[in-house]
Design a protein around this motif. Structure first.
Motif, PDB file in Angstrom:
ATOM      1  N   LEU A   1       0.869  -1.173   0.000  1.00 33.08           N
ATOM      2  CA  LEU A   1       0.000   0.000   0.000  1.00 33.08           C
ATOM      3  C   LEU A   1       0.913   1.232   0.000  1.00 33.08           C
ATOM      4  O   LEU A   1       1.652   1.446   0.964  1.00 33.08           O
TER       5      LEU A   1
ATOM      6  N   TYR B   1      -0.911  -4.829   7.997  1.00 33.32           N
ATOM      7  CA  TYR B   1      -2.182  -4.855   7.231  1.00 33.32           C
ATOM      8  C   TYR B   1      -2.718  -6.276   7.045  1.00 33.32           C
ATOM      9  O   TYR B   1      -3.921  -6.511   7.063  1.00 33.32           O
ATOM     10  N   VAL B   2      -1.809  -7.236   6.887  1.00 31.09           N
ATOM     11  CA  VAL B   2      -2.247  -8.607   6.578  1.00 31.09           C
ATOM     12  C   VAL B   2      -2.299  -9.506   7.824  1.00 31.09           C
ATOM     13  O   VAL B   2      -2.600 -10.686   7.720  1.00 31.09           O
ATOM     14  N   GLN B   3      -1.977  -8.936   8.975  1.00 25.72           N
ATOM     15  CA  GLN B   3      -1.960  -9.747  10.198  1.00 25.72           C
ATOM     16  C   GLN B   3      -3.359  -9.887  10.785  1.00 25.72           C
ATOM     17  O   GLN B   3      -4.187  -8.997  10.643  1.00 25.72           O
ATOM     18  N   ASP B   4      -3.594 -11.017  11.484  1.00 18.33           N
ATOM     19  CA  ASP B   4      -4.900 -11.257  12.097  1.00 18.33           C
ATOM     20  C   ASP B   4      -5.167 -10.305  13.255  1.00 18.33           C
ATOM     21  O   ASP B   4      -6.298  -9.888  13.481  1.00 18.33           O
TER      22      ASP B   4
ATOM     23  N   ARG C   1       6.656  -9.707   4.785  1.00 21.92           N
ATOM     24  CA  ARG C   1       5.213  -9.699   5.072  1.00 21.92           C
ATOM     25  C   ARG C   1       4.638 -11.114   4.979  1.00 21.92           C
ATOM     26  O   ARG C   1       3.868 -11.536   5.832  1.00 21.92           O
TER      27      ARG C   1
END
Lengths: 254, 275
Positions: free
Chosen positions: A87, A98-101, A143
């Motif tokens: 991003l 951003y992609v973490q739970d 990431r």
């Protein structure tokens, strides 16, 4: 235990129209946990489509595909794309999160650990636009590892980089993989790269069928300068040349 | 046979060219100079028009009328009232417009549902909305607020929906692969990606919305800039009428320049970051 099992998988684009084209045909293989599997083949043989089907971005036309996690629940996936896909308006660290739970301390420190492993700990507050192409791709790799995936998918992640940067990143990937032992499915058109990185190489032929499934039994870490690596690379390249020649003959006869 | 070539004069670097250009020339060719020139041209045109036509009030008369209004204590109350109505209407339009725009951009079904009503709303002029709201809600605050909202919300919706549809497919696929929750996708992917469109939508909302608030006050009474402008218009005193219009237009220009423009630049500071 197999993390990924694929049985008789097929994919046809534009089903039921005159433009219908089958890109994957009767694909079956499984990937055991902790192995590094490469999928190689010429352009247009369906490598990236297969990866997109595994990731869930694309739907398959027929066949079965199943993913399991070591814990038994739904499998967590990481994906390193050809381009970094960050991003641009978020800092490196925010892209990692951003992609973490969740946003727990443990997750944040895991993200920092992988940034450190790719040598970008000092750039956590930078915007992607402030990094070079190679550095951005390293963020993409960090990431993907930081989500602790059961299955890590990589789609020609070094194809857009210059040779020296790509070589450095391959070495870095081998080091991270040796420490994390994640299950990896790696798509590439570069046989040399596949031999250097993989435990197993699945060769796709034009028309989207599996041509050969090759086990690479070489000690790690591997370097391109190692003569045993170079010999095996030449052998696999030779088999691919044979496959290409047979495909050309088959299409000429047809 | 040998030939001799004349030496090619070395091309000057940008630093050298910059040093060679006198300061007065740089100032005259700057963006700021262009903006000042536009303002001066408008001012000269205004003075000329007022000198040629008796019914066009000149700058001096307008300033005098404005000073009179200040001395009568009419300005702050009426201006504050209009600002309140305008602010609430535009804020409502921004919130509702962004929400509907995001839905229209993300969902095919949402687009099919909202497309026709938004097109109809776009085609209805502010004057019609002001008549309708005065009939529906009477002479209070509600008519100008709803008029501002109704005239400006379609522009926010259209801009935001267009922006959302343009969000990078690659980034959306990446979010799907990592199973990023919808709320985080909207906050971290969709909204920052459409900031420019949201800003354009809100700018439109402000420009269109102020027509709405002034018209509703004009017809609905109940105080405000529009009411006061009409009071002077009914009194056949165009200087007073123009004074209120100049005051409000001036405010909108300053708001755009010093608040919106800065906010947009701050939102886009990541674009200035480069390796």
């Amino acid at each position: 235990m197999a993390v990924l099992t694929i049985k008789n998988l097929a994919k046809t684009f534009n089903v039921g129209t005159p433009k219908a084209s089958r890109v994957l045909d009767d694909i079956s293989f499984d990937v055991r946990g902790g192995t590094f599997v490469s999928i190689v083949g010429p352009s247009g043989c369906g490598k990236s489509t297969l990866l997109n089907i595994i990731s869930g971005v694309e739907e398959h036309t027929s066949g079965d595909i199943s993913l399991t996690s070591d814990a038994g629940g739904p499998a967590r996936m990481g994906y390193v794309f050809q381009d970094p896909r960050l991003l641009p308006w978020r800092s490196v660290m925010k892209n990692m999160m951003y992609v973490q739970d969740d946003r727990s301390e443990a997750t944040v420190s895991r993200a920092k650990k992988y940034l450190d492993m790719v040598g970008l700990a000092k750039n956590a507050d930078f915007f992607p636009g402030q990094l070079s192409g190679g550095m951005q791709q390293r963020v993409g790799i960090a990431r993907a590892f930081a989500v602790e995936p059961d299955l890590l998918l990589m789609d020609e992640p070094f194809s857009h980089l210059d040779a020296i940067t790509a070589r450095g990143l391959r070495a870095q990937l081998q080091d991270i993989w040796a420490q994390s032992k994640k299950t990896v499915v790696f798509v590439t058109h570069d046989v040399v790269e596949a031999v250097e990185l993989s435990d197993r190489i699945i060769v796709l032929q034009p028309g989207g069928r599996i041509y050969e499934d090759i086990t690479i039994d070489l000690p790690r870490p591997r370097r391109q300068t190692d003569p045993t690596v170079a010999t095996l690379q030449a052998e696999v390249l030779g088999r691919l040349e044979t496959m290409k020649a047979m495909s050309r003959t088959a299409s000429a006869v047809a | 046979m040998s030939t001799t070539m004349a030496p090619v004069k070395a091309r000057r670097s940008t630093t050298e060219k910059d040093k060679a250009t006198p300061a007065w020339q740089k100032r005259l060719t700057s963006d700021r100079a262009a903006r000042v020139a536009a303002l001066l041209s408008f001012f000269v045109f205004w003075v000329l028009m007022s000198a040629l036509f008796a019914r066009v009030p000149g700058p001096v008369e307008v300033v005098q009328r404005l000073a009179d209004e200040f001395s009568r204590g009419e300005v702050f109350g009426n201006f504050g009232l209009t600002l309140y109505r305008f602010g609430v209407g535009v804020a409502l339009a921004a919130v509702v417009g962004i929400a509907i725009g995001v839905i229209m951009g993300l969902s095919q079904l949402g687009r099919a549902f909202f497309e026709s009503p938004v097109l109809v709303a776009l085609s209805i002029p502010a004057i019609i909305w002001s008549f309708l709201t005065v009939m529906w809600f009477g002479f209070g605050d509600l008519s100008p607020i709803i008029t501002t909202f109704l005239t400006s919300v379609p522009f926010v919706i259209v801009n935001v929906a267009q922006g959302v549809r343009g969000v990078s497919r690659d980034l959306r696929d990446m979010s799907t692969t990592y199973k990023v929750p919808l709320s985080r996708r909207i906050k971290d992917l969709v909204l920052p990606a459409v900031t420019g469109y949201v800003a354009a939508g809100i700018r439109f909302a402000i420009i269109i919305g102020w027509n709405g608030v002034l018209l509703a006050e004009w017809f609905g009474g109940g105080g405000g800039v529009g009411y006061r402008a009409r009071w002077w218009y009914d009194a056949n005193r165009f200087g007073g009428f123009a004074a209120w219009v100049v005051l409000f237009v001036g405010f909108i220009v300053l708001l755009d320049r010093f608040v919106l423009d800065r906010a947009i630049r701050r939102a886009f500071r990541w674009r200035d970051a480069s390796a």
